[in-house]
Design a protein around this motif. Structure first.
Motif, PDB file in Angstrom:
ATOM      1  N   VAL A  27       2.293 -17.145 -69.571  1.00 17.42           N
ATOM      2  CA  VAL A  27       3.444 -18.051 -69.599  1.00 17.42           C
ATOM      3  C   VAL A  27       4.457 -17.506 -70.606  1.00 17.42           C
ATOM      4  CG1 VAL A  27       2.348 -19.557 -71.349  1.00 17.42           C
ATOM      5  CG2 VAL A  27       4.226 -20.439 -69.939  1.00 17.42           C
ATOM      6  N   GLU A  28       5.737 -17.607 -70.249  1.00 14.42           N
ATOM      7  CA  GLU A  28       6.781 -17.235 -71.208  1.00 14.42           C
ATOM      8  C   GLU A  28       6.867 -18.318 -72.280  1.00 14.42           C
ATOM      9  OE1 GLU A  28       9.862 -14.500 -68.588  1.00 14.42           O
ATOM     10  OE2 GLU A  28      10.451 -16.544 -69.128  1.00 14.42           O
ATOM     11  N   VAL A  29       6.721 -17.901 -73.515  1.00 18.18           N
ATOM     12  CA  VAL A  29       6.782 -18.817 -74.656  1.00 18.18           C
ATOM     13  C   VAL A  29       8.111 -18.674 -75.381  1.00 18.18           C
ATOM     14  CG1 VAL A  29       5.746 -19.374 -76.902  1.00 18.18           C
ATOM     15  CG2 VAL A  29       4.271 -18.906 -74.915  1.00 18.18           C
ATOM     16  N   VAL A  30       8.448 -17.447 -75.755  1.00 17.69           N
ATOM     17  CA  VAL A  30       9.710 -17.163 -76.445  1.00 17.69           C
ATOM     18  C   VAL A  30      10.661 -16.547 -75.432  1.00 17.69           C
ATOM     19  CG1 VAL A  30      10.803 -15.849 -78.301  1.00 17.69           C
ATOM     20  CG2 VAL A  30       8.554 -16.874 -78.658  1.00 17.69           C
ATOM     21  N   THR A  31      11.652 -17.314 -75.007  1.00 13.20           N
ATOM     22  CA  THR A  31      12.607 -16.858 -73.997  1.00 13.20           C
ATOM     23  C   THR A  31      14.007 -17.318 -74.356  1.00 13.20           C
ATOM     24  OG1 THR A  31      12.980 -18.611 -72.347  1.00 13.20           O
ATOM     25  CG2 THR A  31      10.778 -17.682 -72.423  1.00 13.20           C
ATOM     26  N   LEU A  75       7.194 -23.703 -79.784  1.00 10.93           N
ATOM     27  CA  LEU A  75       5.946 -24.301 -80.267  1.00 10.93           C
ATOM     28  C   LEU A  75       5.259 -25.087 -79.165  1.00 10.93           C
ATOM     29  CD1 LEU A  75       7.178 -25.536 -83.778  1.00 10.93           C
ATOM     30  CD2 LEU A  75       6.019 -23.397 -83.192  1.00 10.93           C
ATOM     31  N   THR A  76       6.046 -25.804 -78.359  1.00  9.55           N
ATOM     32  CA  THR A  76       5.469 -26.588 -77.256  1.00  9.55           C
ATOM     33  C   THR A  76       4.696 -25.682 -76.306  1.00  9.55           C
ATOM     34  OG1 THR A  76       7.208 -28.249 -77.351  1.00  9.55           O
ATOM     35  CG2 THR A  76       6.020 -28.036 -75.263  1.00  9.55           C
ATOM     36  N   TYR A  77       5.294 -24.568 -75.932  1.00  7.10           N
ATOM     37  CA  TYR A  77       4.660 -23.716 -74.927  1.00  7.10           C
ATOM     38  C   TYR A  77       3.648 -22.750 -75.535  1.00  7.10           C
ATOM     39  CZ  TYR A  77       7.386 -26.274 -71.749  1.00  7.10           C
ATOM     40  OH  TYR A  77       7.898 -27.341 -71.030  1.00  7.10           O
ATOM     41  N   ALA A  78       3.720 -22.533 -76.845  1.00  7.67           N
ATOM     42  CA  ALA A  78       2.620 -21.851 -77.521  1.00  7.67           C
ATOM     43  C   ALA A  78       1.360 -22.707 -77.416  1.00  7.67           C
ATOM     44  CB  ALA A  78       2.968 -21.578 -78.976  1.00  7.67           C
ATOM     45  N   ALA A  79       1.528 -24.017 -77.623  1.00 10.00           N
ATOM     46  CA  ALA A  79       0.388 -24.930 -77.510  1.00 10.00           C
ATOM     47  C   ALA A  79      -0.119 -24.998 -76.073  1.00 10.00           C
ATOM     48  CB  ALA A  79       0.785 -26.320 -78.004  1.00 10.00           C
ATOM     49  N   MET A  80       0.804 -24.976 -75.093  1.00  7.33           N
ATOM     50  CA  MET A  80       0.390 -24.998 -73.690  1.00  7.33           C
ATOM     51  C   MET A  80      -0.377 -23.719 -73.340  1.00  7.33           C
ATOM     52  SD  MET A  80       1.376 -27.809 -72.025  1.00  7.33           S
ATOM     53  CE  MET A  80       1.804 -27.495 -70.301  1.00  7.33           C
ATOM     54  N   LEU A 121      -3.823 -19.123 -71.521  1.00  6.31           N
ATOM     55  CA  LEU A 121      -2.891 -18.163 -70.940  1.00  6.31           C
ATOM     56  C   LEU A 121      -2.356 -17.209 -72.011  1.00  6.31           C
ATOM     57  CD1 LEU A 121      -0.809 -20.604 -68.713  1.00  6.31           C
ATOM     58  CD2 LEU A 121      -2.638 -19.064 -67.956  1.00  6.31           C
ATOM     59  N   ALA A 122      -2.113 -15.977 -71.616  1.00 11.71           N
ATOM     60  CA  ALA A 122      -1.425 -15.037 -72.492  1.00 11.71           C
ATOM     61  C   ALA A 122       0.050 -15.429 -72.588  1.00 11.71           C
ATOM     62  CB  ALA A 122      -1.567 -13.616 -71.956  1.00 11.71           C
ATOM     63  N   ALA A 123       0.720 -14.951 -73.627  1.00 17.55           N
ATOM     64  CA  ALA A 123       2.113 -15.328 -73.886  1.00 17.55           C
ATOM     65  C   ALA A 123       3.047 -14.151 -73.635  1.00 17.55           C
ATOM     66  CB  ALA A 123       2.278 -15.803 -75.326  1.00 17.55           C
ATOM     67  N   SER A 124       4.201 -14.455 -73.042  1.00 19.53           N
ATOM     68  CA  SER A 124       5.212 -13.430 -72.810  1.00 19.53           C
ATOM     69  C   SER A 124       6.499 -13.780 -73.544  1.00 19.53           C
ATOM     70  CB  SER A 124       5.474 -13.263 -71.311  1.00 19.53           C
ATOM     71  OG  SER A 124       6.219 -12.082 -71.060  1.00 19.53           O
ATOM     72  N   ARG A 125       7.383 -12.781 -73.602  1.00 18.20           N
ATOM     73  CA  ARG A 125       8.636 -12.879 -74.361  1.00 18.20           C
ATOM     74  C   ARG A 125       9.713 -12.157 -73.573  1.00 18.20           C
ATOM     75  NH1 ARG A 125      11.151  -9.236 -78.226  1.00 18.20           N
ATOM     76  NH2 ARG A 125      12.040 -10.319 -80.036  1.00 18.20           N
ATOM     77  N   THR A 155      21.554 -14.954 -74.862  1.00 16.00           N
ATOM     78  CA  THR A 155      20.594 -14.174 -75.638  1.00 16.00           C
ATOM     79  C   THR A 155      20.630 -12.721 -75.177  1.00 16.00           C
ATOM     80  OG1 THR A 155      19.162 -16.111 -75.824  1.00 16.00           O
ATOM     81  CG2 THR A 155      18.165 -13.963 -76.316  1.00 16.00           C
ATOM     82  N   ASP A 156      20.862 -11.813 -76.094  1.00 12.19           N
ATOM     83  CA  ASP A 156      20.922 -10.393 -75.738  1.00 12.19           C
ATOM     84  C   ASP A 156      19.511  -9.814 -75.671  1.00 12.19           C
ATOM     85  OD1 ASP A 156      21.974  -7.911 -75.129  1.00 12.19           O
ATOM     86  OD2 ASP A 156      23.268  -7.806 -76.911  1.00 12.19           O
ATOM     87  N   LEU A 157      19.402  -8.695 -74.995  1.00  9.76           N
ATOM     88  CA  LEU A 157      18.139  -7.982 -74.914  1.00  9.76           C
ATOM     89  C   LEU A 157      17.584  -7.704 -76.315  1.00  9.76           C
ATOM     90  CD1 LEU A 157      19.254  -5.513 -72.162  1.00  9.76           C
ATOM     91  CD2 LEU A 157      17.140  -6.832 -71.998  1.00  9.76           C
ATOM     92  N   GLY A 158      16.315  -7.979 -76.516  1.00 11.01           N
ATOM     93  CA  GLY A 158      15.647  -7.584 -77.747  1.00 11.01           C
ATOM     94  C   GLY A 158      15.954  -8.390 -78.983  1.00 11.01           C
ATOM     95  N   THR A 159      16.643  -9.529 -78.856  1.00 12.35           N
ATOM     96  CA  THR A 159      17.085 -10.258 -80.050  1.00 12.35           C
ATOM     97  C   THR A 159      16.301 -11.539 -80.329  1.00 12.35           C
ATOM     98  OG1 THR A 159      18.782 -11.464 -78.794  1.00 12.35           O
ATOM     99  CG2 THR A 159      19.437  -9.370 -79.800  1.00 12.35           C
ATOM    100  N   LEU A 160      15.274 -11.823 -79.537  1.00 12.57           N
ATOM    101  CA  LEU A 160      14.480 -13.029 -79.747  1.00 12.57           C
ATOM    102  C   LEU A 160      13.518 -12.860 -80.924  1.00 12.57           C
ATOM    103  CD1 LEU A 160      13.590 -13.753 -76.026  1.00 12.57           C
ATOM    104  CD2 LEU A 160      14.857 -15.320 -77.509  1.00 12.57           C
ATOM    105  N   PRO A 161      13.064 -13.973 -81.510  1.00 18.02           N
ATOM    106  CA  PRO A 161      12.021 -13.869 -82.534  1.00 18.02           C
ATOM    107  C   PRO A 161      10.698 -13.443 -81.911  1.00 18.02           C
ATOM    108  CG  PRO A 161      12.458 -16.166 -82.023  1.00 18.02           C
ATOM    109  CD  PRO A 161      13.499 -15.367 -81.302  1.00 18.02           C
ATOM    110  N   PRO A 162       9.755 -12.987 -82.715  1.00 20.51           N
ATOM    111  CA  PRO A 162       8.467 -12.555 -82.169  1.00 20.51           C
ATOM    112  C   PRO A 162       7.648 -13.730 -81.650  1.00 20.51           C
ATOM    113  CG  PRO A 162       8.420 -12.465 -84.560  1.00 20.51           C
ATOM    114  CD  PRO A 162       9.846 -12.759 -84.174  1.00 20.51           C
ATOM    115  N   LEU A 163       6.630 -13.414 -80.870  1.00 16.41           N
ATOM    116  CA  LEU A 163       5.687 -14.439 -80.433  1.00 16.41           C
ATOM    117  C   LEU A 163       4.897 -14.970 -81.630  1.00 16.41           C
ATOM    118  CD1 LEU A 163       4.111 -12.771 -77.263  1.00 16.41           C
ATOM    119  CD2 LEU A 163       5.698 -14.709 -77.290  1.00 16.41           C
TER     120      LEU A 163
END
Length: 288
Positions: free
Chosen positions: A220-224, A233-238, A244-248, A260-268
């Motif tokens: 599941v995408e968590v940080v998007t 945080l909600t989807y980290a808990a989900m 499920l593994a987490a995607s970004r 949001t630009d490519l590569g600028t999100l916070p880490p998982l």
């Protein structure tokens, strides 16, 4: 590879509804510090070999990607596929079938817009289309901005093209189980894209995650780019609840349109298992 890896596993090129070529996206991702990249065009894998070659030329590791539209609970939901064989025939055939209704839907959208005084929308949208088989609401939105009907694409979706507004035409996409099966049988991993966007009730969301996992979905995408920090945080808990593994991924489409630009999100969050750890054998390494 850790959760701190700058991986961007969700973006779009001119092969679907983005405005940049795979090569331009690869250069932008590299310039923004991306180490692992995936191009995930809507219902289309025709840009995968170009994207992989561009990533290698830029010195980035690469995962194959796609974003498949499915219908679940009368809502369009997106499932990202990562790490599959880009030459898999069953996946390619499934995507052709999924894309099949876009042309007829686009003409119906244009007819509705004409009824509220906006003429020539179909032809106008086509000017922004890299692949006519993938004409979408985004292309209509760009036409409405160019023609001065709206000042930006956000206004377009407030006034038009969404349920209850002129220009909205529903489309029945693939079934959830089919999309997950196409991805997994092609050797990849299925991931629920930006789950906060769907505005499901708690019961509907639980049903989506449960059915997705039952079909073999694994991430599941968590940080998007579509999630707020509280939603991370909600989807980290989900992710943890459903195993499920987490995607970004940024969900980047265009320098002029994407928040949001490519590569600028916070880490998982460090407590999660990144999808790239489970796909290590599917990652195409950067050029030496």
């Amino acid at each position: 590879m850790t959760t701190l890896l700058n991986a961007d596993l969700h973006c779009h090129s001119v092969v679907s509804d983005g405005t940049m070529t795979p090569e331009e996206l690869a250069a932008r991702a590299k310039a923004n510090g991306v180490a692992l990249w995936a191009l995930t065009d809507h219902d289309e894998i025709g840009g995968q070999h170009r994207a992989a070659a561009a990533a290698r030329a830029q010195g980035m590791a690469y995962l194959t990607g796609v974003e498949i539209s499915v219908t679940f609970a009368d809502t369009t939901v997106h499932i990202v596929g990562l790490g599959f064989d880009p030459d898999d025939a069953q996946l390619a055939e499934g995507l052709v079938a999924t894309r099949g209704g876009r042309g007829e839907r686009a003409r119906d959208m244009a007819q509705q817009l004409a009824q509220v005084g906006i003429e020539g929308a179909y032809e106008g949208a086509l000017k922004f289309v890299g692949n006519p088989a993938l004409i979408s609401r985004t292309h209509f939105a760009r036409f409405l901005v160019e023609s001065g009907v709206c000042k930006d694409t956000s206004e377009v979706f407030r006034r038009f093209l969404t349920e209850g507004r002129p220009g909205y035409v529903p489309h029945r996409w693939a079934r959830l189980g089919d999309a997950v099966r196409w991805i997994t049988e092609a050797g990849g991993m299925a991931v629920i894209a930006h789950p906060a966007r769907y505005k499901f009730s708690a019961n509907e969301e639980f049903a989506l995650f449960s059915e997705f996992k039952a079909h073999g979905g694994r991430g599941v995408e968590v940080v998007t780019g579509s999630h707020s920090p509280p939603e991370y945080l909600t989807y980290a808990a989900m992710a943890q609840e459903f195993g499920l593994a987490a995607s970004r991924g940024s969900d980047f489409h265009s320098p002029d349109e994407s928040h949001t630009d490519l590569g600028t999100l916070p880490p998982l969050p460090a407590t999660l298992t990144p999808v790239w750890e489970l796909l290590a054998d599917r990652i195409r390494p950067a050029a030496a």
